[in-house]
Structure formats: C-alpha cells, structure tokens
Design an enzyme around this catalytic site. Structure first.
Site, PDB file in Angstrom:
ATOM      1  N   ALA A 153       0.870  -1.173   0.000  1.00  0.00           N
ATOM      2  CA  ALA A 153       0.000   0.000   0.000  1.00  0.00           C
ATOM      3  C   ALA A 153       0.910   1.226   0.000  1.00  0.00           C
ATOM      4  O   ALA A 153       2.050   1.157   0.485  1.00  0.00           O
ATOM      5  CB  ALA A 153      -0.873  -0.016   1.245  1.00  0.00           C
ATOM      6  N   GLY A 155       0.438  -4.901   0.998  1.00  0.00           N
ATOM      7  CA  GLY A 155      -0.779  -4.896   0.180  1.00  0.00           C
ATOM      8  C   GLY A 155      -0.579  -5.572  -1.175  1.00  0.00           C
ATOM      9  O   GLY A 155      -1.542  -6.051  -1.777  1.00  0.00           O
ATOM     10  N   GLU A 213      -0.966  -9.166  -0.461  1.00  0.00           N
ATOM     11  CA  GLU A 213      -2.391  -9.356  -0.144  1.00  0.00           C
ATOM     12  C   GLU A 213      -3.233  -9.339  -1.424  1.00  0.00           C
ATOM     13  O   GLU A 213      -4.198 -10.099  -1.560  1.00  0.00           O
ATOM     14  CB  GLU A 213      -2.857  -8.268   0.832  1.00  0.00           C
ATOM     15  CG  GLU A 213      -2.237  -8.452   2.214  1.00  0.00           C
ATOM     16  CD  GLU A 213      -2.563  -7.306   3.156  1.00  0.00           C
ATOM     17  OE1 GLU A 213      -2.196  -6.154   2.843  1.00  0.00           O
ATOM     18  OE2 GLU A 213      -3.200  -7.545   4.195  1.00  0.00           O
ATOM     19  N   GLU A 219       4.526  -5.480   7.356  1.00  0.00           N
ATOM     20  CA  GLU A 219       3.815  -4.414   8.087  1.00  0.00           C
ATOM     21  C   GLU A 219       4.306  -4.184   9.507  1.00  0.00           C
ATOM     22  O   GLU A 219       4.376  -3.050   9.963  1.00  0.00           O
ATOM     23  CB  GLU A 219       2.301  -4.694   8.102  1.00  0.00           C
ATOM     24  CG  GLU A 219       1.593  -4.390   6.786  1.00  0.00           C
ATOM     25  CD  GLU A 219       1.636  -5.538   5.785  1.00  0.00           C
ATOM     26  OE1 GLU A 219       2.393  -6.514   6.006  1.00  0.00           O
ATOM     27  OE2 GLU A 219       0.926  -5.461   4.768  1.00  0.00           O
TER      28      GLU A 219
END
Ligand code: COA
Length: 260
Positions: free
Chosen positions: A66, A112, A115, A135
């Site tokens: 992200a 992300g 993911e 993370e």
C-alpha cells in the site's frame, strides 16, 4: 473511466491488467485501488472477457505495498476505514469475481501487494519475485486480508513466522510453501500464465463460476461449504453447458459450451 495507473488489454478472452506506477514500485495508492476495482468490475461484466491476469509493469515489482505516503498520518478511525474500504472494494471483490483471476507476480509483492496476489484465485511467480508481509516493521499489521489469507495458503505456523519476522521469501520458497503454483523466468511469466489462462477458458465458464463459489465457501465463517457445493453442483444440471458437456463426451467430440 480513463485509467492513469493501470493498463488493461484483452486478447482472445484474456484480460491482462498491469499496475503501472513502476517508479513507485507499483505501490497501491487510492486511485490505483479505484481503477483496479473498475477494471475488475468491467472484466466481470464484459462477455468477451473470460479470465483476468493481474501483474505489475516494469521489471522490479508486482506491487511493493500500500502507498505508505497516503496513510502515514492517519488516526485510528481512518485506519479502520482504510482496511474495511479496501477489503470490501477490491480484495474481497477479486476473490469472489465470477471469472478466474490469476496473479502473475513479476517482482516484489510486499504488504498490500502480496495481499492483492493472495486475493487472486491462484498465483504464478517469476524467479526474481520476493514476497512478504513487512507491516510489523512499520508498526502496523496487514489490513487487506493478509492475516486471514496467508494462513489459508501456507498454514498458521509459516504465516505467523512471515508476519512476525517481516522477512521476504523467494519465489522458490513461495512455491514450496504453496503460496505460488509455478515459478518461471521473468521473460516467460506472462506467456506461461496466458497459456494456463487459455487452457482454463476451454472449460465451461458457467461451471467455473460455480466452482469459484464452492471453493470460496470453504473459507467463509458460518457457511457450510459442503452445502454450497451440493447446491452449485445441482444447479449445473440445469445449465446448457452441462447438457453440451455431457453430450459431447458421450458423442466423443469436443464440447462447444454455449455459456462461453
Ligand atoms: N509506498 C510508497 N512508496 C513506495 C513503496 C510503498 N509501499 N514502496 C516503494 N515506494 C517508492 C519509494 O519511496 C521510492 O520512491 P522515490 O524514488 O520517490 O523515493 C520508489 O518507490 C523506489 O523504491 P526504493 O525504496 O528506492 O527501491 P529499493 O530497490 O531501494 O527498495 C523495496 C525496494 C521494495 C525493498 C523498498 O521500496 C521497500 O521496502 N518498500 C516498502 C515495502 C513495504 O513496507 N510495503 C508494505 C507497506 S504496508
């Protein structure tokens, strides 16, 4: 919608979507998430698209996570909204799409990015790819489904270790873990993935949609997957694809599925 962060092309029923922010290692900012949602939704509606391949542009990254610059000063409520909105809008949406989505992981798939690859129906990686959920090294945890989908794919112990250490694993380790199905050279990644995609779409698209639903049901809380399978299996008997598929077998010819 005109895309500025992704490139979408369709050839022979295969829609290839490339995330295209190579200078930022294809990091997922909110515009990119929105464009991906629109592209996936269009692919689902477009009768000429039978399957999606999701990959990153450039030689370095699938998606390096992200976009950290977008959420660095969020508060608790904004953090919760970020995860809920992203999961609902894109990650869960991809997982439950009616047509197959394959991730072609061409480089870093971190946070992300991993993911996103895990929300796809399965994954193929190039040998330079590196995957991880880093993370906790940023003081946060995965928020786009990573704590749920990683253990589903690699088992609880390996998921715990990957998330706690924040380490990256290589493409070959990912294959060993069951996180990716195949490893190719970077040069061959898209052609190899396309070959598998073209093989898939010779089968009944109606039956494939039913299979996606039944397999996903295995991972849904409060849902009995066996009952979903019984229901989807039974529904297939009412489709023209089933009539054609079984007749073609009995007549020793290749099926021409009306649903395709
Ligand atoms: N969010 C925002 N920008 C990112 C990013 C992310 N997740 N990942 C990479 N970028 C940007 C960098 O800031 C840099 O931008 P700049 O050139 O404007 O400074 C550019 O992409 C290139 O990245 P860089 O770090 O210089 O490349 P590298 O080869 O040295 O390192 C990584 C590659 C993947 C190891 C490193 O970029 C990284 O650790 N990224 C973050 C991974 C992460 O923690 N993701 C989870 C987020 S929740």
């Amino acid at each position: 919608m005109q895309y500025t962060n992704i490139i979408s092309t369709t050839v022979n029923g295969v829609n290839t979507i490339l995330i295209n922010r190579p200078k930022k290692l294809n990091a997922l900012n909110s515009d990119t998430i929105n464009e991906l949602q629109v592209a996936m939704s269009r692919a689902n509606e477009d009768k000429d698209i039978k399957i999606v391949i999701l990959s990153g542009s450039g030689e370095k990254a699938f998606v390096a996570g992200a976009d950290i610059s977008e959420f660095a000063d969020f508060d608790v409520e904004e953090g919760k909204y970020l995860a809920a909105d992203g999961q609902h809008k894109l990650f869960d949406f991809i997982e439950t799409l009616s047509i197959p989505v394959i991730a072609a992981v061409n480089g870093f798939a971190l946070g992300g990015g991993l993911e996103l690859a895990m929300a796809c129906h399965f994954r193929i990686a190039s040998d330079n790819a590196k995957m991880g959920l880093p993370e906790v090294s940023l003081g946060v945890i995965p928020g786009y489904g990573g704590t749920q989908r990683l253990p589903q794919l690699v088992g609880k112990g390996r998921a715990m270790e990957m998330i706690m250490t924040a380490n990256m694993i290589t493409a070959n380790e990912a294959r060993e873990y069951g996180l990716v199905n195949y490893v190719t050279t970077q040069e061959d990644l898209l052609s190899f993935t396309t070959k598998i995609a073209l093989r898939i779409i010779t089968n009944s698209s109606v039956a494939i949609t039913a299979a996606i639903k039944a397999i996903n049901a295995n991972f849904m809380d409060g849902i009995n997957g066996f009952n979903i399978e019984i229901n989807e299996f039974g529904n297939c008997f009412g489709t023209n694809d089933f009539k054609e598929g079984t007749q073609a077998f009995l007549q020793k010819r290749k099926a021409k599925f009306p649903g395709n």
